[in-house]
Motif scaffolding. Structure first.
Motif, PDB file in Angstrom:
ATOM      1  N   GLU A   1      -0.078 -24.534 -44.159  1.00  0.00           N
ATOM      2  CA  GLU A   1      -0.404 -23.282 -43.485  1.00  0.00           C
ATOM      3  C   GLU A   1      -1.696 -22.759 -44.110  1.00  0.00           C
ATOM      4  O   GLU A   1      -1.831 -22.737 -45.336  1.00  0.00           O
ATOM      5  CB  GLU A   1       0.707 -22.265 -43.666  1.00  0.00           C
TER       6      GLU A   1
ATOM      7  N   PHE B   1      -2.967 -23.560 -38.929  1.00  0.00           N
ATOM      8  CA  PHE B   1      -2.334 -24.624 -39.696  1.00  0.00           C
ATOM      9  C   PHE B   1      -3.294 -25.799 -39.832  1.00  0.00           C
ATOM     10  O   PHE B   1      -4.175 -25.981 -38.992  1.00  0.00           O
ATOM     11  CB  PHE B   1      -1.025 -25.064 -39.031  1.00  0.00           C
TER      12      PHE B   1
ATOM     13  N   GLU C   1       1.322 -23.494 -35.630  1.00  0.00           N
ATOM     14  CA  GLU C   1       2.175 -24.584 -36.095  1.00  0.00           C
ATOM     15  C   GLU C   1       2.723 -25.365 -34.908  1.00  0.00           C
ATOM     16  O   GLU C   1       2.834 -26.586 -34.947  1.00  0.00           O
ATOM     17  CB  GLU C   1       3.320 -24.045 -36.942  1.00  0.00           C
TER      18      GLU C   1
END
Length: 97
Positions: A90, A2, A59
């Motif tokens: 992402e 991410f 994440e």
């Protein structure tokens, strides 16, 4: 993986303060954030714009660093007088040479 991108906008003088503060204070502190893979600082001097791109292993790692990011961002705004915005993405693909 991410990515979080902080966009900074200000005058030439504010940009110089952003660069100095990033090197002296932000870089050492962000290096301590668990799950950080890489960080890049970018500037467009003619536009008075700076970016910090951070890459995170997950994440969850990126989200866990949010409080520290908010504190750094608030201090940066106070010390440079510029506006900072943050976006999250992402990473779906990459190419490393």
């Amino acid at each position: 993986m991410f990515a979080r991108i902080g966009t900074w906008q200000g005058s030439e003088e504010e940009l110089d303060r952003w660069i100095d503060r990033s090197r002296e204070q932000v870089k050492p502190r962000i290096a301590e954030d668990p799950g950080l893979v890489a960080a890049y600082w970018l500037v467009d001097r003619s536009a008075g714009k700076g970016l910090i791109v951070t890459l995170w292993e997950s994440e969850a790692a990126m989200r866990a660093s949010e409080q520290a990011r908010r504190e750094r961002q608030a201090a940066m705004t106070t010390n440079t007088g510029a506006v900072v915005t943050t976006d999250r993405y992402e990473v779906i693909d990459s190419l490393t040479m």
